[in-house]
Design an enzyme around this catalytic site. Structure first.
Site, PDB file in Angstrom:
ATOM      1  N   SER A 128      41.147  43.796  41.429  1.00 28.36           N
ATOM      2  CA  SER A 128      40.435  42.777  40.682  1.00 28.36           C
ATOM      3  C   SER A 128      40.422  43.143  39.191  1.00 28.36           C
ATOM      4  O   SER A 128      40.115  44.279  38.833  1.00 28.36           O
ATOM      5  CB  SER A 128      39.010  42.668  41.202  1.00 28.36           C
ATOM      6  N   GLY A 129      40.805  42.199  38.344  1.00 28.41           N
ATOM      7  CA  GLY A 129      40.810  42.434  36.896  1.00 28.41           C
ATOM      8  C   GLY A 129      42.122  43.001  36.383  1.00 28.41           C
ATOM      9  O   GLY A 129      42.273  43.233  35.188  1.00 28.41           O
ATOM     10  N   THR A 133      46.136  36.806  37.939  1.00 29.91           N
ATOM     11  CA  THR A 133      46.068  35.372  37.645  1.00 29.91           C
ATOM     12  C   THR A 133      46.691  35.077  36.280  1.00 29.91           C
ATOM     13  O   THR A 133      47.389  34.068  36.122  1.00 29.91           O
ATOM     14  CB  THR A 133      44.600  34.902  37.730  1.00 29.91           C
ATOM     15  N   ASN A 181      35.483  41.558  36.698  1.00 31.55           N
ATOM     16  CA  ASN A 181      36.288  40.573  35.991  1.00 31.55           C
ATOM     17  C   ASN A 181      35.445  39.331  35.705  1.00 31.55           C
ATOM     18  O   ASN A 181      34.857  38.765  36.629  1.00 31.55           O
ATOM     19  CB  ASN A 181      37.498  40.216  36.883  1.00 31.55           C
ATOM     20  N   SER A 184      36.979  36.177  37.857  1.00 33.31           N
ATOM     21  CA  SER A 184      37.606  36.730  39.056  1.00 33.31           C
ATOM     22  C   SER A 184      37.925  35.644  40.090  1.00 33.31           C
ATOM     23  O   SER A 184      37.053  34.841  40.440  1.00 33.31           O
ATOM     24  CB  SER A 184      36.644  37.755  39.658  1.00 33.31           C
ATOM     25  N   SER A 185      39.162  35.612  40.546  1.00 32.29           N
ATOM     26  CA  SER A 185      39.529  34.636  41.591  1.00 32.29           C
ATOM     27  C   SER A 185      38.941  35.129  42.905  1.00 32.29           C
ATOM     28  O   SER A 185      39.202  36.250  43.302  1.00 32.29           O
ATOM     29  CB  SER A 185      41.041  34.557  41.777  1.00 32.29           C
ATOM     30  N   GLY A 407      44.848  42.879  46.028  1.00 30.93           N
ATOM     31  CA  GLY A 407      45.475  44.049  46.637  1.00 30.93           C
ATOM     32  C   GLY A 407      44.507  44.759  47.574  1.00 30.93           C
ATOM     33  O   GLY A 407      43.413  44.256  47.853  1.00 30.93           O
ATOM     34  N   GLU A 409      41.649  46.684  49.259  1.00 27.70           N
ATOM     35  CA  GLU A 409      40.266  46.877  48.835  1.00 27.70           C
ATOM     36  C   GLU A 409      39.674  48.035  49.608  1.00 27.70           C
ATOM     37  O   GLU A 409      39.584  47.984  50.834  1.00 27.70           O
ATOM     38  CB  GLU A 409      39.450  45.603  49.083  1.00 27.70           C
TER      39      GLU A 409
END
Ligand code: ATP
Ligand code: MG
Length: 724
Positions: A128-129, A133, A181, A184-185, A407, A409
């Protein structure tokens, strides 16, 4: 001199450590400084890889190849590398002729598609981050720009604009501010851009995965709910507020009441305006816009329902009737029927129907479940609508698919959601390993060299089987089975898993301290706690309420629950309308893998450089950890089992011919000297030079157009060159 100096200090600048000589990795010769492609490093070790990424990153070179991967490190600042000039630089250029870039990969995919008439995919993963995206957007921007003759965004055709505008809509509804993020998606997506035979964009289609529903009803203190809630509350016009009976500020809504209400530097009011603009570009009618936003307003009202308890009976009651009235008005259902369905739902007991009494906690649970399902179905509807607008594939039978998915986690506490995402990543890594095996094998066969490459894809199969197999029964199937067993609990499910797998698979271990298990993923060993898994997998709903919603006077709400119009839960289960979360995810993933398998894939790995969102700062340990999890180091490990360094005959002759013509007279033969200068065909010349260099025969292979070397051999040749 570069030999003999070691770079372990790159990784440990902040403390001294004594290590054995055998544990020290060697530094690559200067020729390999800031290498564009890390697969070309002659010493392929972890320290060199991190060092190479770090030195490039500090020079604003955020993209680097590592064999089949494009590694992208988040710059956390805006770099001037996405301009129209850059797009022109990469258009129609080979990967080797330009510096590494997301545009280079996209262009390669585009050219491959047109030349080979083969679908392509670009798989973007990372923490994340890390920038997934952002890079996905760059891929789409590039494709829109190169397929539009003018190359200027302002002059993009309406359709290209629609494709680009789908993104802010998806981000409003699918993204949120988290500690990692600010945008964040909270879902994965696979966007397929369709092309006509002449290479014009002809359509687009979006598939989505694993939307984080729990965020709708609870967020941790420093995080927010989905952006759209704040955008609506801050940005709605007076008439819209009146229509939805929204008279409060952000802090007045229970579902928006975590510690975090705004994002620094972001105006939710402006974002709402942008969303309205994007709706317009997509051609959504006023009515449709109202429909989509109505769902958001309904959820806000659900969150504010206060549930009390009858003191005598412990039965749940509605504390504030005006709030229920508001909710039912916006939702389009009669108040009495809703209150009844919520507080005393009818259920079948044998042959009879009875009114059940509900506790406060049970009612609260069903309200949260309702809010979550409304959000998920609203999201599904939204993506479908976007797809209806974009999916206009006429003669286009080719596509480039871009996968933007989280990815591996590995948190302190890992639950069912982590298992779903880690299972996805295990499959994607297997896909990569197998693809690399196929390509390497093909290359060796094309060059006619002797080598049996190992298919490392098989290494991951035992863990995948353990999760997805139905016979012997794997984790998902076991969970599904227990979800329909009346007496099963999370504990009994866990014990069943232990009995099934603890002795059978070395990838599975019962957890020692908690209720759960430990799985060996290729990235790491991960402990999963099985608390709440049966509920998470069943996703139970109060079918009295869903049935009522299917009859809503608001057609959009009724449509979202059309499947619930008929019969009770048991009937729907019989008719096959009921799916567990695990089943749905497995099916979706199977379909994704089938699509990916029909494409030529390209792999992008995004890297988070630090946890402070700061530019020009790289935390080496953090980066190394990600390289381990995202398969970059695995790719290098695989490459090292073969002959990772390759030089064309011309390159080899030019750089290393000198070793036999100069200084090495005793070693060089007459013939080899001639070969390095005069005319002898490339293959023979290289063979002669290699003979004269007296390298171990197992250290290289001579192909039809190239010489292949094992890792480290080129360093030795570089050393000899230096000594001349
Ligand atoms: P998540 O899994 O949480 O959705 P992500 O990998 O999709 O994370 P992004 O949202 O793409 O991460 O990136 C996070 C932030 O990092 C962006 O909002 C942006 O500020 C910055 N960023 C990422 N990539 C770039 C880039 N190439 N150039 C400039 N800034 C970037
Ligand atoms: Mg994202």
């Amino acid at each position: 001199m570069w030999t003999g100096c070691y770079i372990f200090d790159v990784l440990t600048t902040w403390y001294d450590r004594v290590v054995k000589k055998t544990e020290i990795d060697k530094v690559n010769p200067p020729k390999f400084d800031k290498a564009n492609d890390m697969a070309e490093l002659t010493y392929l070790n972890e320290a060199s890889v991190v060092h190479n990424l770090a030195s490039r990153y500090m020079a604003d070179m955020i993209y680097t190849y590592s064999g089949l991967f494009l590694v992208a490190v988040n710059p956390y600042c805006s770099l001037p590398i996405y301009s129209h000039e850059y797009i022109s630089t990469y258009k129609n250029q080979s990967r080797d002729g330009t510096p590494p870039h997301i545009y280079a990969i996209t262009d390669l995919a585009f050219r491959n598609m047109l030349e080979m008439r083969e679908n392509q995919s670009i798989l973007v993963t990372g923490e994340s981050g890390a920038g997934k995206t952002e890079n996905t957007k760059k891929v789409i921007q590039y494709l829109a720009a190169v397929t539009t003759p003018t190359n200027t965004t302002s002059e993009l055709g309406t359709f290209e604009q629609q494709i680009l505008q789908a993104n802010p809509i998806l981000e409003s509804f699918g993204n949120s501010q988290t500690v990692r993020n600010n945008n964040s998606s909270r879902f994965g997506k696979f966007i397929k851009i369709g092309f006509s035979r002449s290479g014009q964009i002809s359509g687009a289609y979006i598939d989505w995965y694993l939307l984080e529903k729990s965020r709708v009803v609870t967020q941790s203190p420093l995080e927010r709910n989905y952006h759209i809630f704040y955008q609506l509350v801050c940005g709605a016009s007076t008439s819209m507020r009146e229509k939805f009976l929204l008279d409060g500020k952000v802090g007045d809504y229970a579902y928006l009441n975590s510690g975090q209400r705004s994002i620094p530097g972001v105006s939710d009011t402006d974002e709402f305006k942008n969303l309205m603009l994007a709706f317009k570009v997509m051609g959504f009618s006023e009515q449709e816009q109202t429909d989509l936003l109505r769902v958001i307003a309904i959820i806000l009202h659900i969150g504010n329902l206060e549930i009390g308890e009858e003191r005598s009976s412990g039965q749940a009651k509605l504390s504030q009737f005006s709030q229920v009235e508001k909710l039912c008005h916006v939702m389009g259902v009669p108040v009495d029927a809703f209150a009844k369905a919520l507080l005393r739902p009818r259920a079948k007991a044998g042959r009879d129907w009875v009114d059940q009494s509900r506790t406060q906690a049970q009612v609260q649970f069903s309200l949260h479940a309702l809010a979550k399902v409304l959000y998920e179905r609203g999201f599904a509807y939204l993506v479908n609508r976007i797809n209806e607008v974009l999916d206009r594939d006429s003669d286009g039978n080719m596509f480039i698919g871009v996968l933007d998915i989280a990815g591996f986690e590995i948190f302190e506490a890992n639950s069912f959601e982590q298992l779903c995402i880690n299972y996805t990543n295990e499959k994607l890594q297997q896909f990569f390993n197998h693809h690399m095996f196929v390509l390497e094998q093909e290359e060796y066969a094309r060059e006619n060299i002797e080598w049996q490459f190992i298919d490392f894809g098989h290494d991951l199969q035992p863990t995948i089987d353990l999760i997805e197999k139905s016979n012997p029964i794997g984790i998902f199937s076991c969970l599904d089975e227990d979800c329909v067993m009346p007496r099963a609990t999370d504990k009994s499910f866990t014990e069943k898993l232990h009995t099934l797998w603890a002795k059978k698979s070395d990838k599975y271990k019962p957890s020692l301290f908690k209720q759960g298990f430990r799985l060996t993923h290729y990235a790491a060993e991960v402990d999963y706690s099985t608390e709440g898994w049966l509920e998470k997998n069943k996703d139970p709903l109060n079918d009295n309420i869903t049935h009522l919603l299917s009859l809503s006077s608001e057609p959009h709400v009724a449509q979202l629950f059309a499947d619930d119009a008929e019969g009770d839960g048991a009937t729907r289960k019989r008719k096959g309308l009921f799916r567990t979360v695990a089943q749905r995810h497995k099916e979706q993933l199977t379909s994704l893998m089938a699509q990916l398998n029909s494409t030529r894939p390209h792999f992008v790995r995004c890297i988070l450089p630090n946890h402070e969102k700061r530019p020009k700062k790289m935390d080496n340990v953090l980066v190394l950890d990600q390289l381990r999890c995202n398969g970059v180091l695995e790719g290098i490990r695989i490459a090292r089992t073969g002959f990772p360094n390759r030089l064309s005959f011309a390159e080899f002759r030019q750089r290393y011919g000198i070793l036999v013509t100069q200084g090495a007279g005793a070693r060089g033969t007459q013939l080899a000297r001639a070969a390095s200068t005069g005319y002898v065909d490339g293959q023979r010349a290289c063979s002669l030079i290699l003979d004269a260099l007296k390298l171990d025969k197992s250290a290289y292979r001579v192909g039809i157009t190239k010489v292949f070397f094992r890792a480290g051999v080129l360093a030795e040749l570089e050393d000899r060159r230096e000594k001349l």
